[in-house]
Write a protein that holds these residues in place. Structure first.
Motif, short mmCIF file in Angstrom:
data_model
loop_
_atom_site.label_atom_id
_atom_site.label_comp_id
_atom_site.label_asym_id
_atom_site.label_seq_id
_atom_site.Cartn_x
_atom_site.Cartn_y
_atom_site.Cartn_z
N SER A 134 -58.54 6.19 6.35
CA SER A 134 -58.77 7.63 6.60
C SER A 134 -60.02 7.61 7.74
N ASP A 151 -52.56 8.92 4.35
CA ASP A 151 -53.65 8.15 4.73
C ASP A 151 -54.32 7.53 3.35
N THR A 152 -55.47 6.87 3.39
CA THR A 152 -56.01 6.25 2.46
C THR A 152 -56.67 7.11 1.36
N TYR A 153 -56.96 8.39 1.93
CA TYR A 153 -57.61 9.33 1.29
C TYR A 153 -56.53 10.08 0.43
N SER A 154 -55.36 10.51 1.10
CA SER A 154 -54.33 11.08 0.45
C SER A 154 -53.71 10.20 -0.79
N VAL A 157 -56.62 9.63 -3.52
CA VAL A 157 -56.89 10.67 -4.24
C VAL A 157 -56.03 11.13 -5.14
N ASP A 183 -60.26 0.88 1.96
CA ASP A 183 -60.21 2.13 1.95
C ASP A 183 -59.50 2.85 0.67
N ASN A 187 -61.45 5.17 -2.07
CA ASN A 187 -60.98 6.60 -2.12
C ASN A 187 -60.31 6.87 -3.62
N CYS A 188 -59.66 5.90 -4.08
CA CYS A 188 -59.09 5.96 -5.63
C CYS A 188 -60.16 6.02 -6.63
N ARG A 360 -55.80 15.20 11.81
CA ARG A 360 -54.94 14.89 10.57
C ARG A 360 -53.62 15.93 10.65
N ARG A 396 -58.45 14.88 2.81
CA ARG A 396 -59.96 15.06 2.72
C ARG A 396 -60.22 16.45 3.53
N GLY A 401 -65.33 14.61 6.21
CA GLY A 401 -64.75 13.53 7.08
C GLY A 401 -65.88 12.83 7.91
#
Length: 408
Positions: A134, A151-154, A157, A183, A187-188, A360, A396, A401
Motif C-alpha cells: 500500500s 493492496d496490503t491495506y485492503s 484491514v 505491510d 495493516n492487519c 488507487r 485506505r 495515505g
C-alpha cells in the motif's frame, strides 16, 4: 463473450526469460501498437499465482477491446525472478530499446518499486495488479502508477476487522520477510487492535521457504486464536500443508491474505477447509465472472481458473485500452495515467468504480471461507461468500495515505 483465442506455437517466441505475443488483431501498420510488458514471476513461488495466467488475461481483454476501440496492442512478458535488480534491468531495456509503453502486473512489491523508479525516470506508465504494498499509493505514490485489484491495506484491514469481530481476538502472524508481507502484517495488526483484539506474536521467513516447521511451532505455542499467513503463492501453500501435518488448528481458525483458487489444486480443500481469505474477485460469483472464468480456463496452458490478480489484469488492460483510445499515444506516461483516472472503471469482473487521484482503483473486497471437500459440488467450487466490504471501507482513505502529490 466469445471464445478466448489461445496463442499457438508460432505466435509465441521464447528467449531467455521473455516471451512475446503478436497483436491479436491485424490493424493498420501505420499505427504503432500500444506495447504492454507483463512482468512477473514465471518460474518460482508466484508462477501459478500470476505467471502466464496474467498474460492470458491481458490477451483476452485485447481480443475484446483492441479492434473494437481501434487500438492495436502487442504484449511481451518477462520473468523478474523476484529480484528488484533484474526487474529494473528488464524495465530499462524494454523502455530504451524495445518500445514498451506500459509495464503491468509486478507481483513482489520490492520489484514493483524498483520498476516504478525506472518508469518515473522515463515517464512511462505502470499498472500493478500483482503488486501489493500500500506504500505505492502512500508515501511512495507516483503520478505514473495505477494500483489495481488489491493492496496490503485492503487485505489486512478487511481480514483483520472481519475475523476479530467474529471472535478471533488474539493473532499470530507467519510473515514473508519483505515489503509485501510486512505491510500486510502492519495493516492487519492495526485493524485487529482497532476491533478490540491483540497480536501475541509473529515470525518472519525468507521468500520461497521450503520448511516452515519452526515458524508453525512458534505459532502453535503462542496459543493465539488466529494464525494468519502473510505471504503468497507457494509460501502460502507450504504453510497450509505443514500446518495440517502438525495439526495446527487454532480455535479462531487459519487465515491467509492471498489464498485463492490457484492455490487449491496443489493444496486440496482438506488442507484449507474453514480458512478465511479476502479477495476482490472469485470466478463463481456471478454470470460475468463465470463467463470470464470459462474463457480463461480454456486459454490457460495448465487449464486453471483465474484468481483476483488475473481478473485485475483483464480489467486493467481493458481500461488502459479505453484510455489509449482517447490519448492516441502512450509516450507521456503521466498523461496516459491521468486519462485512466478520468474515465470511470466499468467491467464485468469488478463492476463500476473509479481510480483515485493517488492511483488507487476502488471496488468492493469480499471475505470468503474455504469449503470442506464435502461442500464442494463441482470443479473449482472452493469458496463460500461470508461478507462484502464496501470500497470506502476496504481501501485506505485518500487523506490518510500520505501521497505527496495529493492535496489534503
Amino acid at each position: 463473450m466469445g471464445a478466448a483465442k489461445t496463442p499457438n506455437r508460432r505466435q509465441v517466441l521464447f528467449g531467455g526469460a521473455a516471451m512475446a505475443f503478436s497483436p491479436s488483431v491485424a490493424l493498420a501498420q501505420a499505427t504503432r501498437p500500444l506495447k504492454i510488458g507483463v512482468m512477473n514471476d514465471m518460474s518460482s513461488v508466484y508462477a501459478d499465482y500470476q505467471g502466464i495466467g496474467s498474460v492470458v488475461a491481458a490477451q483476452i481483454a485485447i481480443d475484446d477491446f483492441s479492434a473494437k476501440l481501434g487500438v492495436p496492442v502487442e504484449i511481451v512478458s518477462a520473468d523478474h525472478q523476484n529480484k528488484p535488480d533484474v526487474g529494473a534491468a528488464i524495465a530499462r531495456r524494454w523502455f530504451d530499446t524495445e518500445d514498451v509503453d506500459v509495464i503491468m502486473d509486478l507481483p513482489n512489491s520490492a520489484v514493483a518499486l524498483a520498476v516504478l523508479a525506472v518508469a518515473q525516470e522515463k515517464n512511462k506508465a505502470v499498472i500493478g495488479s500483482g503488486a501489493g504494498s500500500s506504500v505505492m499509493t502512500g508515501p511512495k505514490c507516483s503520478r505514473n502508477f495505477v494500483h489495481w485489484t488489491y493492496d496490503t491495506y485492503s487485505s489486512g484491514v478487511g481480514l483483520g476487522k472481519a475475523v476479530t469481530e467474529r471472535g478471533g481476538k488474539s493473532w499470530f502472524f507467519v510473515t514473508a520477510d519483505y515489503a509485501f508481507g510486512k505491510d500486510l502484517e502492519a495493516n492487519c495488526t492495526a485493524a485487529v487492535e482497532a476491533a478490540g483484539g491483540k497480536v501475541v506474536g509473529s515470525v518472519r521467513h525468507p521468500i520461497n521457504t521450503a520448511d516452515f516447521s519452526s515458524f508453525l511451532l512458534q505459532a502453535q505455542g503462542s496459543g493465539a486464536d488466529v494464525v494468519a499467513f502473510a505471504n503468497g503463492g507457494g509460501d502460502t501453500n507450504g504453510c497450509f500443508k505443514q500446518a495440517h501435518e502438525f495439526g495446527l488448528a487454532p480455535k479462531g481458525g487459519l487465515a491467509a491474505f492471498t489464498l485463492n483458487v490457484t492455490n487449491i489444486p496443489a493444496l486440496g480443500l482438506e488442507n484449507v477447509k474453514g480458512a478465511l481469505l479476502p479477495t476482490a474477485f472469485y470466478w463463481d460469483a456471478n454470470d460475468g465472472t463465470r463467463a470470464f472464468g470459462k474463457r480463461f480456463l480454456a486459454a490457460h496452458p495448465k487449464k486453471m481458473m483465474p484468481n483476483d490478480m488475473h481478473a485485475g489484469m483483464y480489467a486493467a488492460t481493458e481500461h488502459l485500452i479505453k484510455a489509449m483510445a482517447q490519448t492516441k499515444s502512450a509516450e507521456d506516461g503521466v498523461k496516459l495515467v491521468d486519462a485512466m483516472k478520468a474515465i470511470p472503471t466499468d467491467d464485468p469482473l469488478f463492476g463500476k468504480g473509479i481510480i483515485r487521484a493517488d492511483g488507487r482503483t476502488l471496488h468492493p473486497i469480499y471475505l470468503y471461507q474455504a469449503k470442506t471437500p464435502h461442500e464442494s459440488k463441482y470443479d473449482w467450487d472452493y469458496f463460500e461468500l461470508v461478507a462484502t466490504i464496501k470500497p470506502e471501507d476496504a481501501f485506505r482513505p485518500l487523506d490518510k495515505g500520505g501521497c505527496p502529490f495529493v492535496k489534503a
